[in-house]
Structure formats: structure tokens, C-alpha cells
Scaffold this active site. Structure first.
Site, short mmCIF file in Angstrom:
data_model
loop_
_atom_site.label_atom_id
_atom_site.label_comp_id
_atom_site.label_asym_id
_atom_site.label_seq_id
_atom_site.Cartn_x
_atom_site.Cartn_y
_atom_site.Cartn_z
N HIS A 145 3.89 -1.56 -10.84
CA HIS A 145 4.57 -1.83 -9.80
C HIS A 145 4.53 -3.25 -9.41
CE1 HIS A 145 6.89 -0.72 -6.14
NE2 HIS A 145 6.14 -1.61 -5.45
N HIS A 204 12.43 2.79 -3.51
CA HIS A 204 11.37 3.50 -2.54
C HIS A 204 11.36 4.82 -3.12
CE1 HIS A 204 8.45 2.84 0.90
NE2 HIS A 204 8.19 2.05 -0.30
N GLU A 249 -1.72 -0.22 2.51
CA GLU A 249 -0.52 -0.69 2.73
C GLU A 249 0.24 -0.32 4.06
OE1 GLU A 249 1.48 1.19 -1.00
OE2 GLU A 249 0.52 -0.20 -2.22
N SER A 289 11.99 -0.13 -11.16
CA SER A 289 11.04 1.14 -10.94
C SER A 289 11.05 1.98 -12.22
CB SER A 289 12.06 1.97 -9.71
OG SER A 289 11.15 3.07 -9.63
#
Lengths: 752, 90
Positions: free
Chosen positions: A58, A107, A325, A553
Site C-alpha cells: 500500500h 478505500h 492510523e 489498490s
């Protein structure tokens, strides 16, 4: 409760044989060995935490990097590009002293686990990327992909995602002006929740993420740090360092849009007073990312005292603080003399701000905890020198069979009655049906500058009230096309977004992308990825629209089954005066409908083949980017000179889908005549690219057709705006009432 | 009739914006000495029939699958002491 001793740099040097859980943190053996080699000793727990998150797929783009380089290498010359790939977001010059920054991110995984918060924090993350560039966010867009519309799990995921996007965006006061919603069984266990944002600033206000100038202070501001999203770090904390801790931390983060709103205002005020040397938002990998990126992009090193980080949970270990996070946090580098003023502004906005460290003149990133050094690394090795993989890729053996399964051989409707029936099925199918039930949950008009929003071809925002200067954005991506041919599928996504921007009258300038694919460890997926990137880079060069940034992604798959390769492309355009925009809706009866471009028998990957035959095979429509450029020029000129009153790009669903949408939005029907040389079926359902349908006032007809003739763009008169039916002469007629019912009831009845 | 109470709270490590908003408001209103506030939900379920193990198991199921979002929330199930409830039911 007994605590094992703190794993300091000194301790790590003294105990070289301690086994660290590098595999549990996602590092491969050779990656771990490289960390040891870089440091010349075993890493401390905190160092391992940093390397493991920063070297993850990522954050490091380790599988995709070698391909993404093409976006830079093949980038077209563009005067408009002010900041390119590599910063938080790209910046484009839109004239009159304004610059616009925009970016799309994914996301996906969090949104499947917890749809509301996953989608909400996706919006939050992309908005922080925009403010980190010094821009005021002005709009968001959300390209979404879900599993089959009638699958029970879609009913769990979709409403949560939509509510999350709406909830966060509406609270921030940002209009949601575009995006897409697509259903396909391939996204069942892996929905795609992409989020894009646009920000506006003056040229002189662009800010970059770097920490320069020894003695400058590092300030962490925004929300307190909690145990969000540190599944990995807790392994480190619980299994190795402190067995008394809860072993499983949730990977889900909860967002607080009101905190984010304060962060926006506070950041922009600090920028306006020129208090900030460098800035970075905290997203994936949290403080690990912010400190190592800021330090490695600057000239010196950095020293951070982790004890000073404001915590929501006082039991967090240093590893967890580094990896947390927690949302709504930013990190700024500020000259010592300006720190007080910076803190004052934060205080005014009720934002917690703390000096956690300073820039040093060395080249090390050093982090302290309880007075002891727990991290001592070269920040460049953490942020930029991650592993790079040349993953093997190979054209899958099923690709030929898939392409040979030509959709042109599918049985076609034989009578007017059958055509009518299939038109109704098409416009009521979940993918072609009106998405208003979804988009109405978003605020489109807050801030009062929205010129166009869904279901228009592109969203458009006015950025200067005096001159009417505006920007348009469209996002597109057709996974079915890309599955059939990833190279051309990616170009078709680019072409469609480009065309959508031009259809509304704006000039396309630049591209951001969100590349959603399966596992890079599967050579077939890697081939799809490599092909799509190559296609996109080649396409951008030809269209003259550079890629300014974006996101990859990977691992979007359930078990062995990967999603369709889904490159989502966002194109940003500029329009000198938004009053000249072209809407989708038919405006006036009697206006002439012209079909621009060439229509061929192209049904591979089409909506028709999916809805009527549940078929996916053959080749996607041909790509002709020179034609796309010409079409765009014509659409922009026609819009500027008032030659057309409405326009709609033709894409999935073909001409009939476009006409039905324009008719329903305008509340006016259309009489269509099948042009010579085409059969009714191909005319209505073909998905040939490079086409649009426009409504021309009679007084402008000659001027318009002359322009098309002179520039060599085929323009065929195919009908007239008229009545309250959509009629194809000699074939069938459908009333607007029937069409509206078919088009608008599907989504509410499945999901409401 | 018996009453079962299900309390749903955000997991301790999850951010609770509402609780924080309450906590920030307290000192402004002159209430000092509160260092943290977490806000949750309370469900009162009136149960028909006997409150046996099977019934409790069912309530546990419904709490887990419907009342709480166990990705981010914890819940507890407890039986309200019957006296008052029984009195009221007469």
C-alpha cells in the site's frame, strides 16, 4: 503485569539474536534481511514497525512501481502541470492565477469490513491530501463498484458506504458532484470504494511535503492518537514485547468530520500567514509515514520525542503510536519563531497541537521514548528505498478464448416489439438505471458553486464568481472492457472521462487514476495491470493530458477470484465561463439531434450483452484517440459559441441509453430516425467509442454542420426533440412515463 | 414478562467523537474533574414468555447481529432485576 525491557537501539545492538515477528508484520524474509543490512544490526521493535508499514504494498508500491514509471516517462508536454506525481496530489494551472489539485484514492478493503466508517474515512483521507497541498477543498467525487445489485450482501455494503460518504462529505460542507455506481458479481466480496477530491488555490500558495532547515519544529496537530488500524503493530506489542496487551486491535478507523473541518480551516489559516515550511497529512502508516516522508524530502534529519504525542489511550506502546492510523491528523514543519503563532491558530480552532520534535542537520531520523532512543534510521531507506519487485506477468491462457467468444454472434432482437422490450430491460437494469436514490443522499450544492452534478456527464464547479472560471471532473472505468482487453480497456476509461469533460464544454487538462486490481502475485493479474498502465500512459501521451498522481489498490480478490481489472480514470478540465456549459437534458422541442462520430457493430463487453444475454466476451470497442481529440474540440467550440443546447456522451448502453437520459432529465421526448447504412439495433445499442449526441437549435444547424464538415467529424442527423415519447420511427415508441418508471424504480426497489 | 437490557459501547480503542464533544463541553459549563466521556446505547427489550437459556441465547444473537456493530462495538446482555418489572406488569 511485567513489562519486558524497552527495545532501544542500544538494546537491539546488544541482543542481535532476538527473533522479531517480521513475518507477522507482512515482511518477507529477504525484506527483513535488507532492513538488517541497512541498519547494520537487528531493528528495534519500533524500527521494524516503521519499515513493515512503509514497505507494505500500500505504501511502497513495490509491485506497481516499475510499471507506474511510464506515467512519468511518457508524460506529454503540458504547460498546465505545476506539480506532478510523487507529492500528496498533483497540481494543474487552470488560468487566471488559479491552480487546482485533484486526486483519486481507494478505500476498498476497509469499506467492505465496515461500510460506513470505511467510506467516510476514505473521503477524509483524500480531503487531507488536498489541504496538504495548500488548497481549499471544493468538491468530492465517488466512483463505486459493488457486487450484484440483488445480492443480500450488497444491501449491507451499499447503503453503509453511501451513508458514510454522504455523512462525512455533508458534514465537511463539500458538494459531491460526480462519480459512478457500477454493479457486477465480480465485486461481491470486494467492493471498490474510490474517493476523489478537488481543491483550489492561487499559484503562490502551493505547498510541498518537506522538512528543511535545522531547528525548525515538527508539530503534530488534529485528533489525539488512538489504537486505530494497528492490527500489525499489536502483534509486535502483544506477542513479543508485552503479553498482557489485548492481542487483536481492530483495523477499522472511525472518522470525525467536524474535527476534519477544523483541520481544514486551521491549516489554511496557517498557510495564509505563511507559517508553514512543510506539511504532510497522516494517512496510511500514520506517524511512521509522516516523519520519514517529511525528513527524507527535506535537507536534514529529524528528532522526535514520541512521549509528546497526545494520546487517546495511554496504554499504547511506542510501536503502536508509530503505526496508528487515527484519522484527522496532520504534521507541519514550522520555523521556531512562528511556532507560537501556529499554536495560537490551532487553539483558536480548538485543534490540539503539540511540538513533537525538530529538524536536525544530520541525516538520521531519531525517535525517543522515555528518554531512550528507539529509532535511528536513514529516513530515505524507510520512505523511498523500499523493495521494488519485477513481478512475473503473463497473458492468461483464457484470454484468447474470452476474446474469441464474440458478442456479435448473440441473438439480436428481430422486431420493433422486441427492440422496445430490450430497451426497457436495458434502461431499467441496475447499471443503466437512474442512481438518484444514491446520489440524492449527497449534498450537491453546498457552498453554492456547483454548476453541474450527477447525473450530468461531468461535475462542474465555479471557482471564480467574477469571471465564471470553472473546472469539470469526470471519473470513468469499465471493468468489463478491461477484462476483455486491459490495454484498450484502460484507454477506453480514459477516453470516456475525457469525452465526458468535453461534452459539458470544458477542456480536458490532466488525469488522476485509481488502479484497482487483484493479487500482483498472480501473473495473469500482473499482466492485466501492466497492460492497463501501458495503455493509460500511451493514451495520456496521445491526448496530451499528463497523469498527475493517483493510487494503486491491489489484492482486490476473494480467494482465487480477482475482480475485473478496474482502472478508474479521473479527467480534470477547465471552462472559461461556466455559463457556457452544456447540460445533458433536452432543452427545447424542435431542436435537431445530431450523432457525432462513427457507429460500428461493437457489442463486446456492452451493457446490452450483459443485460440481455448475461454475456462477457469478444473485444471492447475500438479506440481512436485522435478522433476523441477532434470530438472534444468540436464539443468545446460548439459549447463556447452557443451552437448546441444539450449534449450527452455515448458509452455503456449506447445511443438509446443516452437519448432516454436526456429525454427524462429534460422532460421532453425525441423522434429518432435510423440513419442510412445502419440497422436499428446497431444504431440503438452499439457502444462504439468517440461518439456523442447533441441537440442543435435550428438556427445554428448550418453553422454547426459546416464546422463538423470542415474539421472532418462525421455528424449525422438522427432525429428531433419532440413530444412525450421516445420514438424510433418504424420500430417502436415508449412514453416518458413508461421510461421514467423503468429507469427510476430499479435502485430504490432493490436497496431502499 | 421480563426485561433484558443490552448495552452497546464503542470498543475502547475506537474513536468516540460524540463522547469527546460531551467531554469538551463539560468544563465550559463549569463541570470540572471529568477526564473522559464515552457514549453508548442502551436497549431495553421486553421479552414474552419465560426467560430461559434459549431466550437469552436468542437475545445474544440479535444483539450481536443487529443491535451492535461488532466490528467497532462491544455489547453486554443482562437481565433487569425482575421486581419492579413484575410489579408494573400486574
Amino acid at each position: 503485569m511485567s513489562r519486558t525491557p524497552l527495545d532501544t537501539v542500544e538494546h537491539a545492538t546488544a541482543t542481535p539474536d532476538v527473533e522479531l515477528p517480521w513475518a507477522e508484520l507482512g515482511l518477507k524474509k529477504d525484506e527483513y534481511e535488507r532492513v538488517v543490512e541497512i541498519l547494520g544490526r537487528r531493528p528495534t521493535g519500533a524500527e521494524l514497525a516503521m519499515y513493515s508499514v512503509m514497505w507494505s504494498e500500500h505504501c511502497s508500491y513495490k509491485s506497481s512501481k516499475v510499471h507506474l514509471r511510464q506515467f512519468g516517462e511518457k508524460a506529454p508536454e503540458s504547460d498546465a502541470l505545476l506539480v506532478g506525481i510523487g507529492e500528496n496530489a498533483g497540481v494543474v494551472d487552470v488560468g487566471q492565477g488559479y491552480a487546482v489539485t485533484f486526486k483519486v484514492e481507494s478505500h476498498n478493503h476497509p469499506s467492505y469490513v465496515e461500510p460506513y466508517q470505511g467510506a467516510a474515512t476514505g473521503v477524509g483521507g483524500i480531503v487531507r491530501d488536498i489541504i496538504a497541498m495548500g488548497a481549499r477543498p471544493v468538491a468530492v467525487v465517488d466512483p463505486l463498484r459493488f457486487g450484484a445489485a440483488d445480492h443480500p450482501d450488497t444491501k449491507r455494503v451499499l447503503p453503509g458506504v453511501v451513508a458514510g460518504i454522504g455523512g462525512y462529505g455533508n458534514c465537511l460542507g463539500l458538494p459531491n458532484i460526480g462519480g459512478e455506481v457500477v454493479f457486477d458479481a465480480c465485486y461481491q466480496g470486494n467492493p471498490l470504494v474510490n474517493a476523489g477530491a478537488i481543491g483550489v488555490m492561487r499559484h503562490e500558495d502551493i505547498h510541498l511535503a518537506k522538512a528543511s532547515g535545522a531547528g525548525n519544529k515538527v508539530i503534530l496537530y488534529g485528533a489525539r492518537t488512538g489504537g486505530d488500524g494497528i492490527g500489525g503493530a499489536s502483534i509486535l506489542a502483544s506477542e513479543t514485547f508485552d503479553d498482557a496487551k489485548p492481542s487483536k486491535r481492530p483495523a477499522v478507523q472511525v472518522g470525525d468530520p467536524f474535527q476534519e473541518k477544523l483541520l481544514i480551516e486551521c491549516t489554511l489559516e496557517a498557510f495564509a500567514e505563511k507559517l508553514v515550511v512543510g506539511i504532510q497529512d497522516l494517512g496510511a502508516a500514520g506517524l511512521s509515514c509522516a516523519t520519514s516522508e517529511l525528513a527524507s524530502n527535506g535537507s536534514g534529519g529529524m528528532r522526535v520525542t514520541l512521549d509528546d504525542v497526545p494520546l487517546r489511550d495511554s496504554t499504547l506502546s511506542p510501536e503502536e503510536i508509530l503505526m496508528s492510523e487515527s484519522q484527522e491528523r496532520m504534521c507541519a514543519v514550522v520555523e521556531p519563531g512562528k511556532v507560537d503563532r501556529f499554536l495560537e491558530i490551532c487553539d483558536k480552532w480548538d485543534v490540539i497541537a503539540t511540538v513533537i520534535g525538530e529538524v536536525t542537520d544530520g541525516d538520521r531520523l531519531e525517535i525517543f521514548w522515555h528518554g531512550e532512543k528507539i529509532v535511528d534510521v536513514d529516513p530515505r531507506t524507510v520512505a523511498h528505498d523500499g523493495p521494488v519487485y519485477e513481478r512475473p506477468y503473463a497473458r492468461p491462457d483464457w484470454q484468447d478464448a474470452l476474446q474469441a467468444d464474440d458478442a456479435g454472434k448473440l441473438p439480436r432482437p428481430a422486431s420493433g416489439e422486441e427492440l422496445k422490450d430490450q430497451v426497457l430491460k436495458l434502461v431499467s437494469s441496475p447499471n443503466q438505471a437512474s442512481k438518484q436514490w444514491i446520489t440524492q443522499q449527497y449534498d450537491h450544492f453546498v457552498q453554492g458553486n456547483t454548476v453541474l452534478a450527477q447525473p450530468e456527464d461531468s461535475g462542474m464547479i465555479r471557482i471564480d464568481e467574477e469571471t465564471g472560471l470553472g473546472v469539470a471532473i469526470a471519473t470513468d472505468g469499465n471493468g468489463r472492457y478491461a477484462k476483455l482487453d486491459p490495454y484498450h480497456g484502460a484507454q477506453l476509461a480514459l477516453a470516456e472521462a475525457y469525452r465526458n469533460v468535453a461534452t459539458t464544454g470544458a477542456k480536458p487538462l490532466a488525469v488522476s487514476d485509481c488502479l484497482n486490481f487483484g493479487s500482483p502475485e498472480d501473473p495473469a493479474v500482473m499482466w492485466q495491470f501492466a497492460e492497463a498502465v501501458r495503455g493509460l500512459a500511451d493514451g495520456c501521451r496521445q491526448l496530451g493530458t499528463p497523469v498527475t498522481g493517483g493510487n494503486v489498490s491491489l489484492y482486490n480478490q476473494t480467494g482465487e477470484a480477482a475482480i475485473h481489472p478496474t482502472p478508474v480514470v479521473a479527467v480534470l478540465g477547465v471552462i472559461d465561463d461556466v455559463a457556457r456549459r452544456t447540460p445533458v437534458a433536452f432543452q427545447e422541442e424542435g431542436q435537431l439531434l445530431y450523432l457525432l462520430g462513427d457507429t460500428r457493430e461493437e457489442f463486446g463487453g456492452s451493457a446490452w450483452s450483459q443485460v440481455i444475454h448475461d454475456h462477457l466476451g469478444g473485444l471492447p470497442p475500438q479506440v481512436d484517440l485522435e478522433r476523441e481529440k477532434l470530438l472534444a474540440e468540436i464539443l468545446i467550440s460548439a459549447s463556447r459559441d452557443g451552437m448546441i443546447d444539450s449534449a450527452h456522451d455515448l458509452s455503456d448502453g449506447g445511443l438509446v441509453q443516452a437519448v432516454v437520459e436526456s429525454a427524462l432529465l429534460g422532460g421532453k421526448g425525441a423522434r429518432l430516425i435510423v440513419p442510412d447504412g445502419l440497422d436499428a439495433f446497431t444504431f440503438l445499442f452499439s457502444e462504439s467509442a468517440g461518439r456523442a449526441i447533441v441537440a442543435v437549435p435550428r438556427s445554428e444547424e448550418l453553422r454547426f454542420t459546416d464546422m463538423c464538415g470542415a474539421r472532418g467529424l462525421p455528424a449525422t442527423r438522427v432525429g428531433v426533440v419532440d413530444g412525450d415519447t421516445v420514438e424510433v420511427q418504424g420500430e417502436f415508441a415508449l412514453t416518458l412515463t413508461e421510461l421514467r418508471e423503468a429507469h427510476e424504480n430499479t435502485i430504490p426497489s432493490l436497496l431502499a | 414478562m421480563a426485561r433484558v437490557v443490552v448495552d452497546v459501547m464503542l470498543k475502547p480503542e475506537i474513536l468516540d467523537p460524540q463522547g469527546q464533544a460531551v467531554q469538551r463541553a463539560l468544563p465550559r459549563l463549569g463541570f470540572d474533574g471529568i477526564s473522559d466521556v464515552r457514549q453508548g446505547k442502551r436497549f431495553e427489550l421486553e421479552v414474552d414468555g419465560p426467560l430461559d437459556e434459549a431466550a437469552l441465547a436468542r437475545i445474544h444473537d440479535l444483539a450481536e447481529s443487529f443491535l451492535a456493530n461488532t466490528v467497532i462495538e462491544d455489547f453486554t446482555v443482562r437481565v433487569e432485576e425482575a421486581a419492579e418489572v413484575a410489579e408494573a406488569a400486574k
